[in-house]
Each structure stands twice: as structure tokens, then as C-alpha cells.
Motif scaffolding. Structure first.
Motif, PDB file in Angstrom:
ATOM      1  N   ARG A  53       0.820  -1.208   0.000  1.00 16.87           N
ATOM      2  CA  ARG A  53       0.000   0.000   0.000  1.00 16.87           C
ATOM      3  C   ARG A  53       0.856   1.261   0.000  1.00 16.87           C
ATOM      4  O   ARG A  53       0.566   2.225  -0.698  1.00 16.87           O
ATOM      5  CB  ARG A  53      -0.910  -0.004   1.242  1.00 16.87           C
ATOM      6  N   GLN A  54       1.941   1.269   0.787  1.00 16.64           N
ATOM      7  CA  GLN A  54       2.681   2.494   1.044  1.00 16.64           C
ATOM      8  C   GLN A  54       3.852   2.721   0.099  1.00 16.64           C
ATOM      9  O   GLN A  54       4.383   3.823   0.051  1.00 16.64           O
ATOM     10  CB  GLN A  54       3.216   2.478   2.482  1.00 16.64           C
ATOM     11  N   VAL A  55       4.277   1.695  -0.644  1.00 13.29           N
ATOM     12  CA  VAL A  55       5.435   1.877  -1.513  1.00 13.29           C
ATOM     13  C   VAL A  55       5.211   3.000  -2.515  1.00 13.29           C
ATOM     14  O   VAL A  55       6.149   3.683  -2.949  1.00 13.29           O
ATOM     15  CB  VAL A  55       5.768   0.552  -2.240  1.00 13.29           C
ATOM     16  N   LEU A  56       3.963   3.235  -2.870  1.00 15.37           N
ATOM     17  CA  LEU A  56       3.618   4.300  -3.816  1.00 15.37           C
ATOM     18  C   LEU A  56       4.162   5.654  -3.394  1.00 15.37           C
ATOM     19  O   LEU A  56       4.680   6.423  -4.212  1.00 15.37           O
ATOM     20  CB  LEU A  56       2.091   4.362  -3.966  1.00 15.37           C
ATOM     21  N   PHE A  57       4.050   5.970  -2.079  1.00 13.66           N
ATOM     22  CA  PHE A  57       4.277   7.334  -1.638  1.00 13.66           C
ATOM     23  C   PHE A  57       5.738   7.764  -1.708  1.00 13.66           C
ATOM     24  O   PHE A  57       6.038   8.946  -1.911  1.00 13.66           O
ATOM     25  CB  PHE A  57       3.725   7.519  -0.225  1.00 13.66           C
ATOM     26  N   SER A  58       6.658   6.831  -1.560  1.00 11.14           N
ATOM     27  CA  SER A  58       8.073   7.202  -1.623  1.00 11.14           C
ATOM     28  C   SER A  58       8.531   7.457  -3.056  1.00 11.14           C
ATOM     29  O   SER A  58       9.600   8.029  -3.272  1.00 11.14           O
ATOM     30  CB  SER A  58       8.944   6.116  -0.986  1.00 11.14           C
ATOM     31  N   VAL A  59       7.736   7.022  -4.033  1.00 12.82           N
ATOM     32  CA  VAL A  59       8.105   7.258  -5.433  1.00 12.82           C
ATOM     33  C   VAL A  59       7.197   8.295  -6.104  1.00 12.82           C
ATOM     34  O   VAL A  59       7.189   8.415  -7.330  1.00 12.82           O
ATOM     35  CB  VAL A  59       8.107   5.930  -6.240  1.00 12.82           C
ATOM     36  N   PHE A  60       6.428   9.034  -5.301  1.00 14.28           N
ATOM     37  CA  PHE A  60       5.592  10.109  -5.847  1.00 14.28           C
ATOM     38  C   PHE A  60       6.373  11.035  -6.797  1.00 14.28           C
ATOM     39  O   PHE A  60       5.928  11.303  -7.917  1.00 14.28           O
ATOM     40  CB  PHE A  60       5.004  10.932  -4.693  1.00 14.28           C
ATOM     41  N   PRO A  64       6.860  12.086   3.023  1.00 12.60           N
ATOM     42  CA  PRO A  64       8.108  11.957   2.253  1.00 12.60           C
ATOM     43  C   PRO A  64       8.324  13.129   1.291  1.00 12.60           C
ATOM     44  O   PRO A  64       9.442  13.642   1.159  1.00 12.60           O
ATOM     45  CB  PRO A  64       7.913  10.636   1.498  1.00 12.60           C
ATOM     46  N   THR A  65       7.245  13.554   0.628  1.00 15.25           N
ATOM     47  CA  THR A  65       7.347  14.712  -0.261  1.00 15.25           C
ATOM     48  C   THR A  65       7.602  15.985   0.531  1.00 15.25           C
ATOM     49  O   THR A  65       8.365  16.865   0.089  1.00 15.25           O
ATOM     50  CB  THR A  65       6.051  14.849  -1.090  1.00 15.25           C
ATOM     51  N   TYR A  66       6.999  16.103   1.730  1.00 16.44           N
ATOM     52  CA  TYR A  66       7.234  17.250   2.617  1.00 16.44           C
ATOM     53  C   TYR A  66       8.712  17.336   2.987  1.00 16.44           C
ATOM     54  O   TYR A  66       9.330  18.410   2.929  1.00 16.44           O
ATOM     55  CB  TYR A  66       6.363  17.102   3.871  1.00 16.44           C
ATOM     56  N   THR A  75      13.656   7.319   3.060  1.00 16.33           N
ATOM     57  CA  THR A  75      14.376   6.561   4.085  1.00 16.33           C
ATOM     58  C   THR A  75      14.199   7.177   5.462  1.00 16.33           C
ATOM     59  O   THR A  75      13.939   6.476   6.451  1.00 16.33           O
ATOM     60  CB  THR A  75      15.872   6.491   3.732  1.00 16.33           C
ATOM     61  N   VAL A  76      14.337   8.496   5.559  1.00 14.13           N
ATOM     62  CA  VAL A  76      14.219   9.174   6.850  1.00 14.13           C
ATOM     63  C   VAL A  76      12.807   9.048   7.402  1.00 14.13           C
ATOM     64  O   VAL A  76      12.613   8.704   8.578  1.00 14.13           O
ATOM     65  CB  VAL A  76      14.620  10.656   6.725  1.00 14.13           C
ATOM     66  N   PHE A  77      11.798   9.317   6.562  1.00 14.25           N
ATOM     67  CA  PHE A  77      10.434   9.197   7.071  1.00 14.25           C
ATOM     68  C   PHE A  77      10.104   7.750   7.399  1.00 14.25           C
ATOM     69  O   PHE A  77       9.399   7.469   8.379  1.00 14.25           O
ATOM     70  CB  PHE A  77       9.427   9.747   6.053  1.00 14.25           C
ATOM     71  N   GLY A  78      10.606   6.821   6.598  1.00 12.79           N
ATOM     72  CA  GLY A  78      10.410   5.404   6.912  1.00 12.79           C
ATOM     73  C   GLY A  78      10.986   5.046   8.261  1.00 12.79           C
ATOM     74  O   GLY A  78      10.378   4.304   9.038  1.00 12.79           O
ATOM     75  N   ALA A  79      12.175   5.580   8.584  1.00 13.35           N
ATOM     76  CA  ALA A  79      12.793   5.312   9.884  1.00 13.35           C
ATOM     77  C   ALA A  79      11.968   5.901  11.017  1.00 13.35           C
ATOM     78  O   ALA A  79      11.801   5.284  12.079  1.00 13.35           O
ATOM     79  CB  ALA A  79      14.208   5.882   9.903  1.00 13.35           C
ATOM     80  N   VAL A  80      11.436   7.101  10.816  1.00 11.26           N
ATOM     81  CA  VAL A  80      10.589   7.728  11.832  1.00 11.26           C
ATOM     82  C   VAL A  80       9.326   6.906  12.061  1.00 11.26           C
ATOM     83  O   VAL A  80       8.908   6.673  13.206  1.00 11.26           O
ATOM     84  CB  VAL A  80      10.223   9.175  11.416  1.00 11.26           C
ATOM     85  N   VAL A  81       8.727   6.427  10.983  1.00 11.42           N
ATOM     86  CA  VAL A  81       7.493   5.657  11.091  1.00 11.42           C
ATOM     87  C   VAL A  81       7.728   4.315  11.782  1.00 11.42           C
ATOM     88  O   VAL A  81       6.974   3.925  12.677  1.00 11.42           O
ATOM     89  CB  VAL A  81       6.860   5.436   9.696  1.00 11.42           C
ATOM     90  N   ILE A  82       8.785   3.603  11.391  1.00 13.72           N
ATOM     91  CA  ILE A  82       8.973   2.275  11.965  1.00 13.72           C
ATOM     92  C   ILE A  82       9.381   2.368  13.439  1.00 13.72           C
ATOM     93  O   ILE A  82       8.958   1.550  14.259  1.00 13.72           O
ATOM     94  CB  ILE A  82      10.008   1.448  11.160  1.00 13.72           C
ATOM     95  N   ALA A  83      10.175   3.383  13.797  1.00 15.57           N
ATOM     96  CA  ALA A  83      10.590   3.519  15.192  1.00 15.57           C
ATOM     97  C   ALA A  83       9.446   4.071  16.048  1.00 15.57           C
ATOM     98  O   ALA A  83       9.056   3.467  17.058  1.00 15.57           O
ATOM     99  CB  ALA A  83      11.815   4.434  15.285  1.00 15.57           C
ATOM    100  N   GLY A  84       8.892   5.205  15.640  1.00 18.51           N
ATOM    101  CA  GLY A  84       7.808   5.811  16.414  1.00 18.51           C
ATOM    102  C   GLY A  84       6.533   4.995  16.359  1.00 18.51           C
ATOM    103  O   GLY A  84       5.847   4.828  17.378  1.00 18.51           O
ATOM    104  N   GLY A  85       6.212   4.468  15.182  1.00 21.81           N
ATOM    105  CA  GLY A  85       4.995   3.677  15.047  1.00 21.81           C
ATOM    106  C   GLY A  85       5.044   2.393  15.838  1.00 21.81           C
ATOM    107  O   GLY A  85       4.076   2.020  16.508  1.00 21.81           O
TER     108      GLY A  85
END
Length: 410
Positions: free
Chosen positions: A21-28, A230-232, A246-256
Motif C-alpha cells: 500500500r505504502q510503496v507508492l508514496f516514496s516514489v511520488f 516523504p514529499t514534505y 528513508t528518513v520518514f520510513g525510519a521515523v514511522v517504523i521507530a515511532g509507530g
């Protein structure tokens, strides 16, 4: 099949549910560059997925409560995997939009069934924790989607990113068809199977309905941030596409992961002290999220913004287990797939079916920073809905009855 083995099969399916579902957003940005589309059109790729997802959920929810659920789980996994893989072969915007719609069908079928199915395998005083562990797939899968998408997109292009994440669901779907067994279905004869009228009865269940509204507000924010952060990061923190993902992914996996784990354990611990533990955790997370997210948006210092975003992400993931456990508590065993289907329809109709496209439209008009800030404010009415859900649950004694017997419907 023992509960632990079932948990891991469903967890892995849920993990790829969110990766795909989410792979789309990093390649916007890469899709925008190649297909020459606007921010609104990018947001619509997320919104069409959710529109199909939410409309399909009530259909599959009705049939899932009447037939063996393992086959619905297996077929759903294979469908969304095929659609994800074929997204990489999209020739234009219209074909990519169509593939996203079919991903919505597959993932809608799985999500509607999996949570109530899993909850039935565990005692009530452990359900918030188990469902929180299950929900860890959301931050983990989302982060992996961002990370894989960012890395594969930067190295080989956005099409390869879709192909890489689309294949594993086939094997997991086959495994589910072979290993998962629906014991509850065998206990119901045709006279006991629920009818479509149960959807109307759910509208009369005020605590359940207000909890769904609160969940919709959380979903609006979470879906909007998932699509656009990611776009932000790329625009305001001057990060490359790969670095931003990568950075937002790290924030999501750690914080989430941290928030999801704490939320489930905290809710089950508070349950020893109050029947309203679920609502207390949900409300606290909503109230605390807004100032931290707002501070991250308003700050011009990247390190400070990343820290506050991490805290905000932790807080918005806190209610995942408690919300699912509360939905189980406020619905009957015989109609739980329908109850979750109703919830899915409502939360996405009012939530992330709208937020990515609305944020994109507002970004085109006044800028992405203002659009993200407006998104954060949606949790204000969400807190009111949590309060109303708790108020009516107490007035109607629903949670007291739930803990006195296995479900309200029996």
C-alpha cells in the motif's frame, strides 16, 4: 492450528498489506516526473485505493460472516499482490489508477476479516495487546514500503519498486488457504448466520458509531501524513527522494512500533482498573499529538522537527490496539466481520479516502506546509467523538456486559 502460528501468518500478510500500500508514496516524485501529473492527481492515486477499499469492505464483511473466512483471506492476498506487481507495468496514469483500485479490493477483503478473526483466538484481557502486536505491521510495513520504494526507485525506477514488493503475497495467500481454519464458521448453521439488517443495527449502537467517527479522524490524519510526509521532507528539508523516503520510513517504523506496542500494553494494564481503559488511551493520544505535530511543522530547524515528528508519530500510533479491541468489545461475535467492515467503510469514507487528495488540492492552492497543518487539526473533533463513545458505553453498560460474557450478541 494454534493461536501463535495463526498470528504469524496473519501478521506477515498484514505486513505486506502495508508494504504494497505504502510503496507508492516514496516514489511520488518519480511518478510525477515521468507521467507529468499534478499533486492532486498524485493524491488521487491514494484516494482511489481507499474509495474502492471502503466500498468493498461491507460486501466482503457480509459474506465473510456466512462462509469460511480463510478462503477470503487467501484470495484477497493474491489479488492485491497481483495488482501491485502489475502497477509496475502501467503505461500511463489511467492504468496506474486502475491497478491501485484493484489493490483496494484485495486489501479491503483482508483487513475486514483478519482483526476480528484473530481476536477470537485470544481471551478478552489480552486482546488489546495481541491486536497491537498485529498492528505493528502498519508502521513496520509502511516503513518498509517507504524504504524499499526509496531504494529501488532511486536505483532502478518506480516500476521495479512495485514489482519487488508485489510477489511475496502469492506464497502467503496460498499458505493461509492451506493452514488457516475458521472454527467459528462451523458453529453457525444457516438460521444463525447474520443478515444485511445487522448493518442497520450497528447504526443504533451509539458507542460503536462514535468510536468509528473518532477512528475516521485518526485515519484522515494518518493517511494524509503517510501520503505526503516523504514529499514534505523532500521539499522543506532539502532531502533527495531516496533520503526523504528513508528518513520518514525510519521515523514511522521507530515511532509507530513504539507507540503501537505501548498503546496495547497500556490499555490492557489499565483494563484492570477501569472498563474505559481503551477510550482513555485513545483520547490521550489525540490530545497530545496535536502540539507535537504542530511544533514540527512550524519549526524551521530540521533536527528539532524530526524529533517532534517522531513523538507525534509515536502518539498517533498509540490507539491502534485499543481501537481494535474496543470495536470487538462493542460488537457481537456473530457479526464481527460486518462490524469491522462497517468501521472500515466509515473511517475511509471520512478519512484517508479524502485526505491525500484534499491535501494535494490545498497544497496546489496555498502550499504543502499549510495543508499538512490543516490535516493535523482534524484530531480536535476526533477527541470529542472518543468522549461521546465512552459516555454512551457507560450509559448503556455495554462494556460491563462484554466482560460478563463472551460477547454482546450471545
Amino acid at each position: 492450528m494454534n493461536a501463535r502460528k495463526l498470528f504469524w501468518i496473519l501478521f506477515l500478510l498484514n505486513l505486506f498489506n502495508y508494504i504494497d500500500r505504502q510503496v507508492l508514496f516514496s516514489v511520488f516524485p518519480l511518478i510525477q516526473q515521468e507521467l507529468q501529473v499534478t499533486d492532486f492527481q498524485l493524491g488521487t492515486l491514494a484516494s482511489v485505493f481507499m474509495l474502492v477499499y471502503m466500498c468493498y469492505a461491507p460486501v466482503v464483511g457480509f459474506f465473510a460472516d456466512r462462509h469460511p473466512r480463510q478462503y477470503w483471506i487467501a484470495a484477497s492476498a493474491m489479488l492485491w499482490s497481483a495488482a501491485t506487481f502489475l502497477s509496475g507495468w502501467a503505461k500511463n496514469y489511467a492504468s496506474l489508477l486502475t491497478a491501485r483500485a484493484f489493490i483496494g479490493v484485495g486489501e479491503g477483503g483482508f483487513t475486514t476479516i483478519a482483526q476480528p478473526f484473530l481476536a477470537e483466538q485470544y481471551p478478552k484481557n489480552k486482546r488489546a495487546t495481541v491486536l497491537a502486536y498485529f498492528a505493528l505491521a502498519l508502521p513496520a510495513g509502511s516503513a518498509l514500503g517507504y524504504l524499499i520504494g526509496a531504494a529501488a526507485g532511486a536505483a532502478w525506477g518506480w516500476r521495479v519498486a512495485f514489482m519487488l514488493v508485489g510477489a511475496p503475497g502469492f506464497a502467503l495467500g496460498l499458505l493461509a488457504c492451506w493452514q488457516v481454519k475458521d472454527r467459528e464458521h462451523r458453529r453457525l448453521d444457516n438460521r444463525k448466520k447474520p443478515g444485511l439488517g445487522q448493518y442497520l443495527l450497528l447504526l443504533q449502537n451509539k458507542p460503536f458509531l462514535f468510536l468509528c467517527f473518532a477512528h475516521a479522524m485518526q485515519t484522515f490524519v494518518l493517511g494524509g501524513l503517510s501520503a505526503w510526509m516523504p514529499t514534505y521532507f523532500h521539499r522543506f528539508f532539502e532531502m533527495g527522494v531516496g533520503t526523504a523516503g528513508t528518513v520518514f520510513g525510519a521515523v514511522v517504523i521507530a515511532g509507530g512500533a513504539l507507540g503501537t506496542f505501548i498503546g496495547g500494553r497500556l490499555a490492557d494494564w489499565l483494563l484492570k482498573k477501569t472498563d474505559h481503559a481503551y477510550f482513555a488511551v485513545i483520547l490521550a493520544s489525540f490530545v497530545l499529538f496535536i502540539p507535537f505535530a504542530g511544533a514540527g511543522i512550524l519549526s524551521h530547524r530540521t533536527p528539532f522537527s524530526l524529533i517532534t515528528f517522531f513523538v507525534a508519530i509515536t502518539l498517533i500510533f498509540l490507539p491502534l490496539g485499543p481501537i481494535s479491541a474496543a470495536l470487538v468489545a462493542l460488537s457481537g461475535r456473530k457479526v464481527r466481520s460486518m462490524a469491522f467492515a462497517f468501521n472500515i467503510f466509515l473511517i475511509h469514507a471520512l478519512g484517508d479516502a479524502l485526505s491525500p487528495a484534499l491535501i494535494g488540492r490545498m497544497s496546489d492552492a496555498v502550499g504543502l506546509k499549510m495543508a499538512v497543518m490543516a490535516c493535523v487539526g482534524i484530531l480536535l473533533p476526533g477527541g470529542l467523538f472518543v468522549y461521546l463513545a465512552a459516555k454512551y458505553a457507560r450509559a448503556e453498560g455495554r462494556l460491563i456486559r462484554y466482560y460478563a460474557q463472551d460477547s454482546l450478541a450471545e
